[in-house]
Design a protein around this motif. Structure first.
Motif, PDB file in Angstrom:
ATOM      1  N   THR A 219      22.923  45.030  22.529  1.00 50.66           N
ATOM      2  CA  THR A 219      24.009  44.762  23.348  1.00 50.66           C
ATOM      3  C   THR A 219      24.982  45.825  23.807  1.00 50.66           C
ATOM      4  O   THR A 219      24.779  46.762  22.947  1.00 50.66           O
ATOM      5  CB  THR A 219      24.694  43.788  22.704  1.00 50.66           C
ATOM      6  N   GLY A 220      25.485  45.641  25.086  1.00 54.86           N
ATOM      7  CA  GLY A 220      26.158  46.602  25.632  1.00 54.86           C
ATOM      8  C   GLY A 220      27.676  46.288  26.264  1.00 54.86           C
ATOM      9  O   GLY A 220      27.842  45.190  26.299  1.00 54.86           O
ATOM     10  N   PRO A 221      28.497  47.238  26.516  1.00 58.94           N
ATOM     11  CA  PRO A 221      29.825  46.773  27.057  1.00 58.94           C
ATOM     12  C   PRO A 221      29.523  45.787  28.251  1.00 58.94           C
ATOM     13  O   PRO A 221      28.790  46.202  29.368  1.00 58.94           O
ATOM     14  CB  PRO A 221      30.657  48.171  27.301  1.00 58.94           C
ATOM     15  N   GLN A 222      30.431  44.616  28.620  1.00 61.36           N
ATOM     16  CA  GLN A 222      30.110  43.907  29.665  1.00 61.36           C
ATOM     17  C   GLN A 222      31.243  44.276  30.554  1.00 61.36           C
ATOM     18  O   GLN A 222      31.115  44.106  32.035  1.00 61.36           O
ATOM     19  CB  GLN A 222      30.452  42.548  29.192  1.00 61.36           C
ATOM     20  N   ALA A 223      32.332  44.876  30.582  1.00 66.69           N
ATOM     21  CA  ALA A 223      33.066  45.578  31.367  1.00 66.69           C
ATOM     22  C   ALA A 223      33.034  46.956  31.500  1.00 66.69           C
ATOM     23  O   ALA A 223      33.817  47.670  31.745  1.00 66.69           O
ATOM     24  CB  ALA A 223      34.480  45.344  30.923  1.00 66.69           C
ATOM     25  N   ILE A 224      31.793  47.530  31.793  1.00 66.24           N
ATOM     26  CA  ILE A 224      31.244  48.842  31.829  1.00 66.24           C
ATOM     27  C   ILE A 224      31.942  49.445  32.945  1.00 66.24           C
ATOM     28  O   ILE A 224      32.281  50.823  33.108  1.00 66.24           O
ATOM     29  CB  ILE A 224      29.934  48.990  31.722  1.00 66.24           C
ATOM     30  N   LEU A 225      32.153  48.831  34.037  1.00 59.66           N
ATOM     31  CA  LEU A 225      32.716  49.396  35.231  1.00 59.66           C
ATOM     32  C   LEU A 225      34.185  49.298  35.382  1.00 59.66           C
ATOM     33  O   LEU A 225      34.877  50.359  35.604  1.00 59.66           O
ATOM     34  CB  LEU A 225      32.158  48.717  36.557  1.00 59.66           C
ATOM     35  N   THR A 226      34.729  48.269  35.039  1.00 56.75           N
ATOM     36  CA  THR A 226      36.109  48.072  35.142  1.00 56.75           C
ATOM     37  C   THR A 226      36.959  48.009  33.947  1.00 56.75           C
ATOM     38  O   THR A 226      38.267  47.900  33.995  1.00 56.75           O
ATOM     39  CB  THR A 226      36.390  46.649  35.986  1.00 56.75           C
ATOM     40  N   GLY A 227      36.537  48.165  32.817  1.00 56.24           N
ATOM     41  CA  GLY A 227      37.140  48.080  31.627  1.00 56.24           C
ATOM     42  C   GLY A 227      38.186  49.301  31.430  1.00 56.24           C
ATOM     43  O   GLY A 227      38.303  50.197  32.372  1.00 56.24           O
ATOM     44  N   GLU A 228      39.064  49.156  30.579  1.00 51.65           N
ATOM     45  CA  GLU A 228      40.397  50.050  30.270  1.00 51.65           C
ATOM     46  C   GLU A 228      39.672  51.540  30.118  1.00 51.65           C
ATOM     47  O   GLU A 228      40.287  52.621  30.578  1.00 51.65           O
ATOM     48  CB  GLU A 228      41.131  49.812  29.101  1.00 51.65           C
ATOM     49  N   MET A 229      38.625  51.687  29.451  1.00 52.29           N
ATOM     50  CA  MET A 229      37.906  53.041  29.269  1.00 52.29           C
ATOM     51  C   MET A 229      36.282  53.014  30.138  1.00 52.29           C
ATOM     52  O   MET A 229      35.496  53.765  29.534  1.00 52.29           O
ATOM     53  CB  MET A 229      37.728  53.348  27.799  1.00 52.29           C
ATOM     54  N   SER A 234      37.448  56.109  33.913  1.00 48.11           N
ATOM     55  CA  SER A 234      37.249  57.602  33.142  1.00 48.11           C
ATOM     56  C   SER A 234      36.236  58.513  34.067  1.00 48.11           C
ATOM     57  O   SER A 234      36.807  59.706  33.855  1.00 48.11           O
ATOM     58  CB  SER A 234      35.856  57.006  32.080  1.00 48.11           C
ATOM     59  N   TYR A 235      35.510  57.827  34.876  1.00 48.99           N
ATOM     60  CA  TYR A 235      34.766  59.251  35.781  1.00 48.99           C
ATOM     61  C   TYR A 235      35.493  59.226  37.308  1.00 48.99           C
ATOM     62  O   TYR A 235      35.641  60.153  37.647  1.00 48.99           O
ATOM     63  CB  TYR A 235      33.463  58.578  35.973  1.00 48.99           C
ATOM     64  N   TYR A 236      35.976  58.050  37.763  1.00 44.55           N
ATOM     65  CA  TYR A 236      36.248  58.033  39.275  1.00 44.55           C
ATOM     66  C   TYR A 236      37.870  57.357  39.165  1.00 44.55           C
ATOM     67  O   TYR A 236      37.901  56.175  39.584  1.00 44.55           O
ATOM     68  CB  TYR A 236      35.526  57.459  40.191  1.00 44.55           C
ATOM     69  N   PRO A 237      38.704  58.040  38.678  1.00 46.12           N
ATOM     70  CA  PRO A 237      40.365  57.271  38.831  1.00 46.12           C
ATOM     71  C   PRO A 237      40.513  56.731  40.128  1.00 46.12           C
ATOM     72  O   PRO A 237      41.466  55.840  40.337  1.00 46.12           O
ATOM     73  CB  PRO A 237      41.007  58.160  38.165  1.00 46.12           C
ATOM     74  N   GLY A 238      40.139  57.588  41.049  1.00 47.55           N
ATOM     75  CA  GLY A 238      40.456  57.204  42.628  1.00 47.55           C
ATOM     76  C   GLY A 238      39.490  56.121  43.196  1.00 47.55           C
ATOM     77  O   GLY A 238      39.511  55.898  44.615  1.00 47.55           O
ATOM     78  N   ALA A 239      38.714  55.348  42.496  1.00 46.78           N
ATOM     79  CA  ALA A 239      37.741  54.521  43.065  1.00 46.78           C
ATOM     80  C   ALA A 239      38.377  53.195  43.393  1.00 46.78           C
ATOM     81  O   ALA A 239      39.491  52.939  43.163  1.00 46.78           O
ATOM     82  CB  ALA A 239      36.594  54.091  42.106  1.00 46.78           C
ATOM     83  N   ASP A 240      37.748  52.629  44.303  1.00 46.65           N
ATOM     84  CA  ASP A 240      38.151  51.155  44.713  1.00 46.65           C
ATOM     85  C   ASP A 240      37.125  50.230  44.235  1.00 46.65           C
ATOM     86  O   ASP A 240      36.193  49.826  44.899  1.00 46.65           O
ATOM     87  CB  ASP A 240      38.295  51.236  46.180  1.00 46.65           C
ATOM     88  N   PRO A 241      37.520  49.636  43.079  1.00 48.68           N
ATOM     89  CA  PRO A 241      36.560  48.656  42.289  1.00 48.68           C
ATOM     90  C   PRO A 241      36.216  47.434  43.266  1.00 48.68           C
ATOM     91  O   PRO A 241      35.153  47.075  43.041  1.00 48.68           O
ATOM     92  CB  PRO A 241      37.206  48.490  41.212  1.00 48.68           C
ATOM     93  N   ALA A 242      37.196  46.871  44.035  1.00 46.73           N
ATOM     94  CA  ALA A 242      36.889  45.858  44.702  1.00 46.73           C
ATOM     95  C   ALA A 242      35.711  46.122  45.942  1.00 46.73           C
ATOM     96  O   ALA A 242      35.056  45.120  46.385  1.00 46.73           O
ATOM     97  CB  ALA A 242      38.084  45.300  45.458  1.00 46.73           C
ATOM     98  N   ALA A 243      35.805  47.185  46.255  1.00 42.65           N
ATOM     99  CA  ALA A 243      34.661  47.457  47.462  1.00 42.65           C
ATOM    100  C   ALA A 243      33.200  47.033  46.970  1.00 42.65           C
ATOM    101  O   ALA A 243      32.417  46.877  47.864  1.00 42.65           O
ATOM    102  CB  ALA A 243      34.448  49.044  47.770  1.00 42.65           C
ATOM    103  N   VAL A 244      32.852  47.153  45.655  1.00 42.73           N
ATOM    104  CA  VAL A 244      31.537  46.719  45.133  1.00 42.73           C
ATOM    105  C   VAL A 244      31.269  45.443  45.563  1.00 42.73           C
ATOM    106  O   VAL A 244      30.073  45.046  45.855  1.00 42.73           O
ATOM    107  CB  VAL A 244      31.473  47.041  43.722  1.00 42.73           C
ATOM    108  N   LEU A 245      32.325  44.662  45.975  1.00 46.54           N
ATOM    109  CA  LEU A 245      32.027  43.062  46.348  1.00 46.54           C
ATOM    110  C   LEU A 245      31.891  42.939  47.833  1.00 46.54           C
ATOM    111  O   LEU A 245      31.815  41.612  48.254  1.00 46.54           O
ATOM    112  CB  LEU A 245      32.660  42.449  45.591  1.00 46.54           C
ATOM    113  N   ASP A 246      32.347  43.943  48.517  1.00 49.69           N
ATOM    114  CA  ASP A 246      32.520  43.963  49.940  1.00 49.69           C
ATOM    115  C   ASP A 246      31.142  43.342  50.479  1.00 49.69           C
ATOM    116  O   ASP A 246      30.064  43.568  50.335  1.00 49.69           O
ATOM    117  CB  ASP A 246      32.857  45.029  50.785  1.00 49.69           C
TER     118      ASP A 246
END
Length: 451
Positions: A219-229, A234-246
């Motif tokens: 098993t692995g982390p389920q919130a690997i993209l959007t979790g607090e860490m 962690s890698y891209y604090p300037g990212a736009d997470p919502a864009a992955v669903l456009d």
């Protein structure tokens, strides 16, 4: 409750039409040509020594299921696609998905029962998740992280997981483990070396491992993209997470392919210079290239000393295009760098940031080239979309011709290259990968062994 991660995988696991799967044939064919062409480069030879490859041929070992497992094959294959800078590109994500996705997909597919349509669908899904994550992280342009490695690992994991037929829970685990292994920083472009190839190779292998872990219930982390860490914070604090669903068409339908063996940032200027060539009736005294800042950051080199440096030189690429036409692999080899006329013309090239092109990046890569000739006449050509971009695409015939040239450069006979080409293009209806596996194995047998 739906999350960005679960919605992203739902999108990527959606129904894929036959027309979209058919496009994946050319992504795979293009990538195969790139790795064939790089087969005997210093990178490939060093890679073969490091991996203890049979006969120092990393491709021959990787394509042989009895010699390597899927992880080993993905590692070997993932290190060659970007060597000669002819790999495909998704502009908005600043990402070369073929380097990792095709490597992982082929490595897995050749080692388990797989039909042609199944392989093509896995490639489509791998491209989709890698580029959607890439678009989110590239919202502000370049960062210190190398997207083809850090985002490409998710594409490799998705493709491998699809071939393993993982259900949603195990797929989420696989993607979580992929994020745990995301790696690649841009220091590799500031110094000579092979670390750029290591990044894509690692991502391809890590993607295969992630799918195998998911299949095993690791098993692995389920919130690997959007979790607090997670990945974004962690890698891209300037990212736009919502864009992955456009809402977007399948990414594989919006790929850019490279007709020339140079950094893609040089291609708009090359295209513009080629358009100028026929109009230059007297010697050139000055060349001005107006383009976006990232192109200059990556490709400003008036005096390249190696093939790698030349592939990242706007000055050299444009000088070649103005003097002889479309650049080829040999035009970036060390002997070509010392041609007096080319050296002289490189010194006449001046680079400028154009605000309009800069504002359009990374969704568009454009350039304008102005050549001033000895009679004081100025000649201008613009290229808002380089040859190979979705707005100015290479035809199927163009992509096949590119594959044939690259295969020949890699030492394949015309017959062997054609056999691979025909096997790839027949995948849309292939019940298994027998023809593809046979053509690949035969194409990589040293000629003395077939005599």
């Amino acid at each position: 409750m739906a999350t960005i991660e679960s919605e992203l995988t739902r999108i990527c696991c959606g129904n894929i039409g036959a027309d979209v799967r058919a496009l994946a044939r050319f992504s795979l064919l293009d990538w195969l040509g790139c790795i064939f062409a790089a087969r005997a480069t210093p990178v490939a030879l060093a890679w073969a020594r490091a991996l203890n490859a049979d006969r120092h041929d990393v491709l021959r070992s990787a394509m042989s299921p009895d010699r390597t497992d899927a992880q080993g094959a993905a590692l070997a294959l993932g290190g060659l696609g970007n060597v000669l800078e002819m790999d495909d590109l998704h502009r908005a994500s600043i990402l070369h998905p073929g380097d990792t996705v095709c490597a992982a997909a082929l490595a897995v597919a050749m080692r388990r029962p797989t039909s042609g349509p199944t392989l093509l669908a896995a490639i489509v899904r791998g491209y989709e998740i890698a580029t959607r994550i890439g678009v989110a992280v590239a919202a502000g342009g370049y960062t210190p992280f190398y997207n083809s490695g850090t985002c490409g690992v998710f594409g490799a994991a998705m493709a491998a997981a699809d071939l393993h037929r993982l259900g949603s829970a195990h797929l989420a685990d696989a993607l979580g483990q992929a994020g745990m292994q995301a790696a690649g920083i841009w220091q590799c472009r500031l110094e000579p070396g092979f670390s750029k190839q290591l990044a894509t190779a690692h991502a391809a292998r890590a993607g295969v491992l992630s799918a195998e872990l998911g299949a095993a219930g690791f098993t692995g982390p389920q919130a690997i993209l959007t979790g607090e860490m997670g990945f974004f914070k962690s890698y891209y604090p300037g990212a736009d997470p919502a864009a992955v669903l456009d809402p977007q068409p399948w990414a594989i339908s919006r790929m850019s392919y490279k007709p020339f063996p140079a950094c893609r940032h040089a291609h708009p200027a090359i295209s513009a210079a080629l358009a100028l060539g026929a109009d230059l009736s007297s010697p050139v005294q000055r060349v001005d290239i107006h383009t976006y800042r990232a192109a200059i950051d990556f490709c400003d080199n008036t005096a390249p000393e190696t093939a790698d440096q030349a592939r990242f030189s706007l000055q050299h690429a444009v000088a070649v295009a103005l003097q002889k036409g479309a650049p080829e692999i040999v035009d970036f080899a060390p002997p070509a760098l010392q041609v007096p006329a080319t050296k002289a013309l490189r010194g006449l090239v001046h680079l400028h940031v154009d605000p309009e092109y800069d504002a359009a990046f990374p969704n568009q890569y454009g350039a304008r080239v102005v050549a001033t000739t000895a009679d004081s006449t100025t000649h201008t050509a613009t290229c808002p979309a380089a040859w190979g971009d979705p707005e100015n695409p290479m035809s199927e015939a163009d992509l096949i011709a590119k594959f044939q040239r690259n295969a020949a450069h890699g030492g394949l006979t015309a017959k062997a290259a054609t056999n691979v080409q025909e096997a790839v293009l027949a995948l849309a209806d292939a019940p298994d990968l027998g023809a593809l596996a046979q053509s690949l194995a035969q194409s990589l047998v040293p000629q003395q062994e077939t005599a």
